[in-house]
Design a protein around this motif. Structure first.
Motif, PDB file in Angstrom:
ATOM      1  N   LYS B  44     -25.347  15.364 -13.076  1.00 39.61           N
ATOM      2  CA  LYS B  44     -25.183  16.489 -12.151  1.00 39.61           C
ATOM      3  C   LYS B  44     -23.715  16.888 -12.107  1.00 39.61           C
ATOM      4  CE  LYS B  44     -26.214  17.968  -7.443  1.00 39.61           C
ATOM      5  NZ  LYS B  44     -26.658  19.297  -7.877  1.00 39.61           N
ATOM      6  N   ILE B  45     -23.485  18.182 -12.187  1.00 43.47           N
ATOM      7  CA  ILE B  45     -22.112  18.653 -12.181  1.00 43.47           C
ATOM      8  C   ILE B  45     -21.475  18.477 -10.802  1.00 43.47           C
ATOM      9  CG2 ILE B  45     -22.703  21.048 -11.615  1.00 43.47           C
ATOM     10  CD1 ILE B  45     -20.368  21.764 -13.656  1.00 43.47           C
ATOM     11  N   MET B  46     -20.194  18.131 -10.797  1.00 46.23           N
ATOM     12  CA  MET B  46     -19.448  18.005  -9.559  1.00 46.23           C
ATOM     13  C   MET B  46     -18.436  19.142  -9.450  1.00 46.23           C
ATOM     14  SD  MET B  46     -18.683  13.929  -9.851  1.00 46.23           S
ATOM     15  CE  MET B  46     -17.868  13.783  -8.264  1.00 46.23           C
ATOM     16  N   PRO B  61     -18.676  15.147  -1.462  1.00 48.68           N
ATOM     17  CA  PRO B  61     -17.848  14.765  -0.307  1.00 48.68           C
ATOM     18  C   PRO B  61     -16.377  15.062  -0.535  1.00 48.68           C
ATOM     19  CG  PRO B  61     -19.428  13.044  -0.838  1.00 48.68           C
ATOM     20  CD  PRO B  61     -19.528  14.041  -1.947  1.00 48.68           C
ATOM     21  N   ASN B  62     -15.683  15.363   0.550  1.00 45.01           N
ATOM     22  CA  ASN B  62     -14.252  15.653   0.468  1.00 45.01           C
ATOM     23  C   ASN B  62     -13.431  14.488  -0.044  1.00 45.01           C
ATOM     24  OD1 ASN B  62     -14.677  18.187   1.466  1.00 45.01           O
ATOM     25  ND2 ASN B  62     -14.278  17.621   3.594  1.00 45.01           N
ATOM     26  N   ARG B  63     -14.039  13.319  -0.091  1.00 48.29           N
ATOM     27  CA  ARG B  63     -13.323  12.145  -0.601  1.00 48.29           C
ATOM     28  C   ARG B  63     -13.034  12.286  -2.100  1.00 48.29           C
ATOM     29  NH1 ARG B  63     -16.126   8.231  -1.207  1.00 48.29           N
ATOM     30  NH2 ARG B  63     -18.230   9.043  -0.903  1.00 48.29           N
ATOM     31  N   ASN B  79     -11.219   8.878  -2.697  1.00 49.23           N
ATOM     32  CA  ASN B  79     -10.716   8.131  -1.537  1.00 49.23           C
ATOM     33  C   ASN B  79     -11.841   7.370  -0.854  1.00 49.23           C
ATOM     34  OD1 ASN B  79      -8.046   9.079  -1.707  1.00 49.23           O
ATOM     35  ND2 ASN B  79      -8.578  10.937  -0.593  1.00 49.23           N
ATOM     36  N   SER B  80     -11.472   6.297  -0.206  1.00 49.06           N
ATOM     37  CA  SER B  80     -12.407   5.546   0.651  1.00 49.06           C
ATOM     38  C   SER B  80     -13.751   5.329  -0.035  1.00 49.06           C
ATOM     39  CB  SER B  80     -12.617   6.295   1.981  1.00 49.06           C
ATOM     40  OG  SER B  80     -11.398   6.511   2.623  1.00 49.06           O
ATOM     41  N   GLU B  82     -17.279   4.328  -1.446  1.00 51.15           N
ATOM     42  CA  GLU B  82     -18.488   3.818  -0.811  1.00 51.15           C
ATOM     43  C   GLU B  82     -19.432   3.264  -1.886  1.00 51.15           C
ATOM     44  OE1 GLU B  82     -20.166   7.073   1.333  1.00 51.15           O
ATOM     45  OE2 GLU B  82     -18.451   7.258   2.696  1.00 51.15           O
ATOM     46  N   LEU B  83     -20.382   2.432  -1.440  1.00 54.86           N
ATOM     47  CA  LEU B  83     -21.331   1.831  -2.373  1.00 54.86           C
ATOM     48  C   LEU B  83     -22.068   2.900  -3.184  1.00 54.86           C
ATOM     49  CD1 LEU B  83     -22.936  -1.001  -0.200  1.00 54.86           C
ATOM     50  CD2 LEU B  83     -21.249  -1.251  -2.030  1.00 54.86           C
ATOM     51  N   GLY B  84     -22.413   4.005  -2.521  1.00 55.47           N
ATOM     52  CA  GLY B  84     -23.173   5.073  -3.171  1.00 55.47           C
ATOM     53  C   GLY B  84     -22.392   5.835  -4.229  1.00 55.47           C
ATOM     54  N   ASP B  85     -21.098   5.565  -4.326  1.00 51.16           N
ATOM     55  CA  ASP B  85     -20.290   6.220  -5.365  1.00 51.16           C
ATOM     56  C   ASP B  85     -20.454   5.537  -6.712  1.00 51.16           C
ATOM     57  OD1 ASP B  85     -17.567   6.642  -2.989  1.00 51.16           O
ATOM     58  OD2 ASP B  85     -19.297   7.946  -3.415  1.00 51.16           O
TER      59      ASP B  85
END
Lengths: 113, 116
Positions: B44-46, B61-63, B79-80, B82-85
């Protein structure tokens, strides 16, 4: 919203057994339909671009075709080295430079020697 | 000669950390992209950048913050974490020939990010 659906999810063939992979797409203002090959642990490798219905492209044992709703990747007399995941992607219309590439979930092809 | 390269290839880090992934292309393309491939292999494109200008910014997300110092480079800072990243992140590039034709994208080898 643009959608690309590939089938089957997985396909096992004997070496030399020809078959086809299907890609159905719903994209407004299709700019291009792309096929990629992805090997485990690697990035997608570009294979073909199709621009309009009726167009066909060939490369070695692979031939890609396009209709107004579907694309097919035909594989003729496959060899074990053709084993990979084949990804289909469609690029829709939009502001220049803003045309997204929407991918299907791929078909995992295994060729058994 | 590598066309699209990414570093690092593997990245293992803990939740809450900040990390960056670098991408470089030597194809002379003017558009670069970041994609995320999840555990089900869905790409999926970001983001996309054209001539250093942000063009596509999907619901990310803004991260996640992309930075393009020049046409040949597009980095991704997270940044910051998360597991889902946790996923494989792919950089890609393309040359927009004109406003009517589709144009193929060329992908890098991917960066496998694991957040623990």
């Amino acid at each position: 919203e643009d959608q690309v659906t590939q089938s089957p999810e997985a396909l096992r063939l004997q070496e030399g057994e020809s078959s086809s992979l299907n890609c159905s797409y719903t994209v407004s203002g299709l700019r291009g339909l792309f096929w990629y090959r992805q090997d485990p642990g690697k990035g997608p490798e570009f294979l073909f671009t199709l621009y309009s219905a009726g167009e066909e492209k060939e490369k070695e044992r692979l031939k890609a075709t396009l209709t107004k709703k579907e694309s097919f990747l035909h594989i003729t007399a496959p060899k074990p080295e053709d084993s990979a995941t084949y990804l289909c992607a469609a690029q829709g219309g939009g502001v220049f430079g803003n045309e997204k590439l929407t991918f299907g979930t791929g078909t995992r092809l295994t060729i058994i020697p | 000669d590598t066309a699209v390269s990414q570093t690092p290839k593997y990245l293992v880090t803990q939740m809450g950390n900040d990390k960056s992934i670098k991408c470089e292309q030597n194809l002379g393309h003017d558009t670069m992209y970041w994609y995320k491939q999840d555990s089900k292999k869905f790409l999926k494109i970001m983001f996309s950048y054209n001539n250093k200008e942000l063009i596509i910014n999907e619901t990310v997300p803004n991260r996640f913050s992309p930075k393009s110092p020049d046409k040949a480079h597009l980095n991704l800072h997270i940044n910051s974490l998360e597991l889902g990243d946790s996923a494989v992140y792919f950089c890609a590039s393309s040359h927009a020939k004109d406003a009517t034709s589709g144009y193929e994208q060329y992908f890098g080898p991917g960066t496998r990010l694991t957040v623990t």
